[in-house]
Design an enzyme around this catalytic site. Structure first.
Site, PDB file in Angstrom:
ATOM      1  N   ALA A   1      -5.464  -2.112   9.686  1.00  0.00           N
ATOM      2  CA  ALA A   1      -4.193  -1.901   9.247  1.00  0.00           C
ATOM      3  C   ALA A   1      -3.225  -2.948   9.849  1.00  0.00           C
ATOM      4  O   ALA A   1      -3.351  -3.180  10.999  1.00  0.00           O
ATOM      5  CB  ALA A   1      -3.790  -0.441   9.754  1.00  0.00           C
TER       6      ALA A   1
ATOM      7  N   ASP B   1      -0.854   7.992  10.539  1.00  0.00           N
ATOM      8  CA  ASP B   1      -0.136   6.695  10.835  1.00  0.00           C
ATOM      9  C   ASP B   1      -1.160   6.181  12.146  1.00  0.00           C
ATOM     10  O   ASP B   1      -1.220   6.916  12.782  1.00  0.00           O
ATOM     11  CB  ASP B   1       1.349   6.799  11.317  1.00  0.00           C
ATOM     12  N   VAL B   2      -1.380   4.910  11.941  1.00  0.00           N
ATOM     13  CA  VAL B   2      -2.572   4.526  13.089  1.00  0.00           C
ATOM     14  C   VAL B   2      -1.693   4.330  14.459  1.00  0.00           C
ATOM     15  O   VAL B   2      -2.346   4.196  15.447  1.00  0.00           O
ATOM     16  CB  VAL B   2      -2.929   3.132  12.577  1.00  0.00           C
TER      17      VAL B   2
ATOM     18  N   TYR C   1       4.198 -11.512  13.927  1.00  0.00           N
ATOM     19  CA  TYR C   1       2.805 -11.340  13.328  1.00  0.00           C
ATOM     20  C   TYR C   1       1.839 -12.210  14.088  1.00  0.00           C
ATOM     21  O   TYR C   1       0.844 -11.903  14.354  1.00  0.00           O
ATOM     22  CB  TYR C   1       3.234 -11.728  11.716  1.00  0.00           C
TER      23      TYR C   1
ATOM     24  N   ASN D   1       3.027 -19.488  12.652  1.00  0.00           N
ATOM     25  CA  ASN D   1       3.799 -19.735  11.272  1.00  0.00           C
ATOM     26  C   ASN D   1       5.315 -19.439  11.327  1.00  0.00           C
ATOM     27  O   ASN D   1       5.559 -18.621  11.995  1.00  0.00           O
ATOM     28  CB  ASN D   1       3.040 -18.481  10.353  1.00  0.00           C
TER      29      ASN D   1
ATOM     30  N   THR E   1      -3.841 -10.522  -2.196  1.00  0.00           N
ATOM     31  CA  THR E   1      -3.678  -9.121  -2.001  1.00  0.00           C
ATOM     32  C   THR E   1      -2.028  -8.818  -2.313  1.00  0.00           C
ATOM     33  O   THR E   1      -1.298  -9.779  -2.454  1.00  0.00           O
ATOM     34  CB  THR E   1      -4.124  -8.612  -0.859  1.00  0.00           C
TER      35      THR E   1
ATOM     36  N   GLY F   1      -6.007  -3.005  -0.626  1.00  0.00           N
ATOM     37  CA  GLY F   1      -6.058  -4.709  -0.187  1.00  0.00           C
ATOM     38  C   GLY F   1      -7.689  -4.798   0.330  1.00  0.00           C
ATOM     39  O   GLY F   1      -8.666  -4.300  -0.159  1.00  0.00           O
TER      40      GLY F   1
HETATM   41  N1  LIG Z   1      -4.062 -10.906   2.597  1.00  0.00           N
HETATM   42  C1  LIG Z   1      -4.045 -11.957   3.383  1.00  0.00           C
HETATM   43  O1  LIG Z   1      -3.946 -13.088   2.875  1.00  0.00           O
HETATM   44  C2  LIG Z   1      -4.090 -11.764   4.913  1.00  0.00           C
HETATM   45  C3  LIG Z   1      -4.283 -12.881   5.664  1.00  0.00           C
HETATM   46  C4  LIG Z   1      -4.377 -12.905   7.067  1.00  0.00           C
HETATM   47  C5  LIG Z   1      -4.682 -11.599   7.447  1.00  0.00           C
HETATM   48  N2  LIG Z   1      -4.601 -10.418   6.855  1.00  0.00           N
HETATM   49  C6  LIG Z   1      -4.605  -9.159   7.531  1.00  0.00           C
HETATM   50  O2  LIG Z   1      -5.615  -8.228   6.723  1.00  0.00           O
HETATM   51  C7  LIG Z   1      -5.341  -7.058   6.961  1.00  0.00           C
HETATM   52  C8  LIG Z   1      -5.089  -6.314   5.740  1.00  0.00           C
HETATM   53  O3  LIG Z   1      -4.381  -7.042   4.724  1.00  0.00           O
HETATM   54  P1  LIG Z   1      -3.934  -6.841   3.224  1.00  0.00           P
HETATM   55  O4  LIG Z   1      -3.591  -7.928   2.675  1.00  0.00           O
HETATM   56  O5  LIG Z   1      -5.379  -5.919   2.508  1.00  0.00           O
HETATM   57  O6  LIG Z   1      -2.708  -6.021   3.403  1.00  0.00           O
HETATM   58  P2  LIG Z   1      -2.263  -4.726   2.372  1.00  0.00           P
HETATM   59  O7  LIG Z   1      -0.686  -4.588   2.572  1.00  0.00           O
HETATM   60  O8  LIG Z   1      -2.720  -4.839   0.868  1.00  0.00           O
HETATM   61  O9  LIG Z   1      -2.880  -3.467   2.911  1.00  0.00           O
HETATM   62  C9  LIG Z   1      -2.554  -3.031   4.327  1.00  0.00           C
HETATM   63  C10 LIG Z   1      -2.741  -1.484   4.580  1.00  0.00           C
HETATM   64  O10 LIG Z   1      -2.384  -1.057   5.738  1.00  0.00           O
HETATM   65  C11 LIG Z   1      -1.721   0.162   5.730  1.00  0.00           C
HETATM   66  N3  LIG Z   1      -0.762   0.279   6.628  1.00  0.00           N
HETATM   67  C12 LIG Z   1       0.187  -0.192   7.192  1.00  0.00           C
HETATM   68  N4  LIG Z   1       0.774   0.206   8.043  1.00  0.00           N
HETATM   69  C13 LIG Z   1       0.009   1.313   8.433  1.00  0.00           C
HETATM   70  C14 LIG Z   1       0.355   2.338   9.511  1.00  0.00           C
HETATM   71  N5  LIG Z   1       1.034   2.307  10.267  1.00  0.00           N
HETATM   72  N6  LIG Z   1      -0.946   3.161   9.696  1.00  0.00           N
HETATM   73  C15 LIG Z   1      -2.000   3.245   9.027  1.00  0.00           C
HETATM   74  N7  LIG Z   1      -2.041   2.244   7.880  1.00  0.00           N
HETATM   75  C16 LIG Z   1      -1.100   1.357   7.743  1.00  0.00           C
HETATM   76  C17 LIG Z   1      -1.069   0.048   4.438  1.00  0.00           C
HETATM   77  O11 LIG Z   1      -0.897   1.229   4.147  1.00  0.00           O
HETATM   78  C18 LIG Z   1      -2.103  -0.665   3.575  1.00  0.00           C
HETATM   79  O12 LIG Z   1      -2.818   0.078   2.854  1.00  0.00           O
HETATM   80  C19 LIG Z   1      -4.174  -7.060   7.670  1.00  0.00           C
HETATM   81  O13 LIG Z   1      -4.081  -6.424   9.155  1.00  0.00           O
HETATM   82  C20 LIG Z   1      -3.613  -8.526   7.467  1.00  0.00           C
HETATM   83  O14 LIG Z   1      -2.582  -8.846   8.610  1.00  0.00           O
HETATM   84  C21 LIG Z   1      -4.464 -10.587   5.528  1.00  0.00           C
END
Ligand SMILES: NC(=O)c1ccc[n+]([C@@H]2O[C@H](COP(=O)([O-])OP(=O)(O)OC[C@H]3O[C@@H](n4cnc5c(N)ncnc54)[C@H](O)[C@@H]3O)[C@@H](O)[C@H]2O)c1
Length: 439
Positions: free
Chosen positions: A282, A257-258, A345, A339, A380, A214
Site C-alpha cells: 500500500a 485502512d493499513v 515519498y 526526486n 498504473t 495496480g
Molecule cells: N507505479 C509505479 O510506477 C511505482 C513506482 C515505484 C513504486 N511504486 C510503489 O508500488 C506500490 C503500488 O503502487 P501502484 O502503482 O500499484 O499504486 P496504486 O495507486 O495503483 O495502488 C495503491 C493501492 O494502495 C491502496 N492504499 C492506499 N492507501 C491505503 C491505506 N491507507 N490503506 C490500505 N490501502 C491503501 C490504494 O487504495 C490502492 O489500491 C506503492 O507502494 C508505490 O509507492 C509504484
C-alpha cells in the site's frame, strides 16, 4: 495507459516518417503459469570458472542447450567468481568482446561473481567490485536490443541447488523488466523445501496490502496462479474491488485502512495457520517541494507508506509469520535516487529499504527473508496522473527505453517470495528497466 511507442501502429507511423525516435524492443512477458517446458531448447553459452560447469549440467537437465557453436545465443552466462585481480578482469573483456554480437534480441546475460570477504586484499576487493561496474555498463549498452544483464555475487560454498533457481529466473521471461542489478546470494536464510520451479507457492498464505488495484492486484493474481492462498487488504472504499478480486482468485480480503492499529490482529484472525508471505505494498504520493508541502501531506505519506508497514511487519515478526516466511516491501527508485517534489515519498521509500534490511536481520533466526522491490516507471493509476513529459522521461530514460507493467513487479515478487529465492535476503531489487535514475 499503455506505452504509445509500443503500439504497432505508432511504430509503423514513426518508421514511415523516418524520425530518429528510438523504438524500444517489445518485451516478451510471462503470461501463464510457470512451466519450465516453455524454456526448453534455449541456447546458452556458458563459460568461466568451476561454478559454471556445475551450473551447465543443471541447466542441461532442465532443457537448456549449453553446447558451443550453436549461436546466435539466447543467453550468455559467465562465471567470474575466480576474478581476484586486475589481470583477471581481462577475462570479462575476452569473453564478452568475442561473444556479445552472437546474441539474439531479448537475450539474457548473467555474470556470477565472488562475494567480497573480510580477508580480501585491496586488489581482490576492488576487482570483485569492478565486475559490478562492468555489468551495469554492459546493461546500458545492450538494453536497446531488449537484452538484460545481472550480476550475482555468490557466497563461497553456497550449494548450486540454491543458485540455479535464481539464475533460471534471470534467464527467463518473468524477469523481463529487470536489468543492471547486482544481488548478493547467501546461505543466511536458505531452506531445502520445494526448490522446484513449478507450483512453488502451493500451500502458502499471502497478505498483500494495497491489493485492490495496480501492482497489488496484479501480484495477487500471480501469487494465486502459482498456488498461494491470497488475502488482499485495502481501504474500505475499495471493498467492491477487493471482493471481486478475492472471488476471482479463490482468496479472501480485508477492507481496512493499513494505518489502523488493529490490522495485525485481523490478519492473525484470518490466518489461523500463520502467514507465509507478507507484501507491504500500500502506498500513496502527495507531491510538493518541501517549501510548499503541507504538514498533512508529510504525515499522510510517512504514515501510509512507512509507519503502517513498520507496525505490521513488527507485529507479525513477533507472532503470525511462519518459519521460512518471506517479506517484501515496495520501495521505489525515488527512494534510492530522490526526486524533486517527493521529499516525503522518497523518505518513506528509503525507509522501506531500512525496514526490510532490519526485518531480514531479525527474521534470519526463523529463516525469514525480507527484501525491498524498487519499481521504476510502471504504468498504473499512480503514474497515469503525471504530466506527459514526466511520463515520457520516466519511460525513455532507462536501458530498455520503456515503462514497465504491473505484472513485471508481480512476477518479481512472485519469484522473490518462492523457496527457490531463499538465498536472497536483505537486498534491494530494482525492477526498473535499468532506469538511469539512481544506482
Ligand atoms: N507505479 C509505479 O510506477 C511505482 C513506482 C515505484 C513504486 N511504486 C510503489 O508500488 C506500490 C503500488 O503502487 P501502484 O502503482 O500499484 O499504486 P496504486 O495507486 O495503483 O495502488 C495503491 C493501492 O494502495 C491502496 N492504499 C492506499 N492507501 C491505503 C491505506 N491507507 N490503506 C490500505 N490501502 C491503501 C490504494 O487504495 C490502492 O489500491 C506503492 O507502494 C508505490 O509507492 C509504484
Amino acid at each position: 495507459m499503455a506505452d504509445w511507442l509500443q503500439k504497432k501502429g505508432t511504430q509503423k507511423f514513426i518508421k514511415t516518417l523516418g524520425l530518429p525516435l528510438p523504438i524500444p524492443s517489445t518485451l516478451k512477458r510471462q503470461t501463464e503459469v510457470i512451466n519450465p517446458e516453455n524454456w526448453k531448447g534455449k541456447k546458452i553459452l556458458l563459460d568461466g570458472a568451476s561454478l559454471g560447469s556445475n551450473l551447465s549440467s543443471i541447466l542441461e537437465q532442465n532443457g537448456f542447450a549449453t553446447q558451443q557453436g550453436t549461436e546466435p545465443f539466447d543467453a550468455l552466462v559467465y562465471d567470474a567468481s575466480s576474478i581476484q585481480s586486475i589481470a583477471d578482469l581481462k577475462k570479462l573483456y575476452d569473453f564478452f568482446n568475442g561473444n556479445i554480437r552472437k546474441m539474439n534480441r531479448g537475450g539474457r546475460i548473467v555474470i556470477l561473481a565472488g562475494m567480497p570477504t573480510d580477508g580480501a586484499t585491496l586488489e581482490n576487493q576492488s576487482s570483485i567490485e569492478a565486475i559490478t561496474g562492468f555489468s551495469r555498463a554492459l546493461s546500458k549498452e545492450v538494453g536497446k536490443r531488449g537484452v538484460n544483464v545481472q550480476c550475482l555475487q555468490i557466497e563461497n560454498n553456497l550449494a548450486i541447488a540454491h543458485i540455479f533457481p535464481i539464475v533460471h529466473f534471470f534467464l527467463t521471461e518473468p524477469s523481463v523488466y529487470i536489468t543492471g542489478q547486482v544481488l548478493q546470494l547467501s546461505s543466511k536464510a536458505v531452506v531445502t523445501e520445494n526448490l522446484s520451479l513449478t507450483n512453488s507457492l502451493k500451500g502458502k498464505t499471502a497478505l498483500i496490502t494495497g491489493g485492490a488495484r495496480g501492482i497489488g492486484a496484479e501480484t495477487a493474481k500471480v501469487l494465486a496462479r502459482e498456488g498461494a492462498k491470497v488475502i488482499v487488504l485495502d481501504i474500505p472504499k475499495a471493498e467492491e474491488d477487493l471482493k471481486t478480486l478475492a472471488a476471482s482468485i479463490d482468496g479472501d480480503y480485508i477492507a481496512m485502512d493499513v494505518t489502523d492499529t488493529g490490522v495485525a490482529n485481523k490478519v492473525r484472525e484470518k490466518c489461523p495457520n500463520g502467514l507465509d508471505i507478507l507484501i507491504n505494498n500500500a502506498g500513496i504520493t502527495r507531491d510538493k517541494t518541501i517549501a510548499k508541502m503541507t504538514e498533512d501531506y508529510w504525515d499522510l505519506v510517512l504514515n501510509v507508506n512507512l509507519k503502517a508497514s513498520i507496525q505490521l511487519t513488527d507485529s507479525l515478526l513477533q507472532s503470525g509469520l511462519n518459519e521460512g516466511a518471506s517479506i517484501i516491501g515496495l520501495s521505489s527508485i525515488s527512494g534510492i535516487a530522490g526526486n524533486v517534489g517527493q521529499t516525503n515519498y522518497s523518505a518513506s521509500k528509503a525507509g522501506m529499504i531500512g525496514l526490510m534490511e532490519k526485518a531480514a536481520e531479525i527474521g534470519a533466526a526463523k529463516k525469514i527473508t525480507a527484501n525491498a522491490i524498487a519499481p521504476g516507471y510502471i504504468e498504473t493509476k499512480m503514474t497515469e496522473k503525471l504530466p506527459f513529459f514526466v511520463k515520457e522521461a520516466g519511460r525513455r530514460l532507462s536501458s530498455l527505453a520503456q515503462g514497465g507493467a504491473p505484472q513485471d513487479i508481480a512476477e518479481a515478487i512472485r519469484f522473490f517470495v518462492s523457496p527457490g529465492a531463499k538465498a536472497i535476503t536483505a537486498q534491494v531489487i530494482r525492477v526498473c528497466g535499468g532506469s538511469f535514475i539512481g544506482r
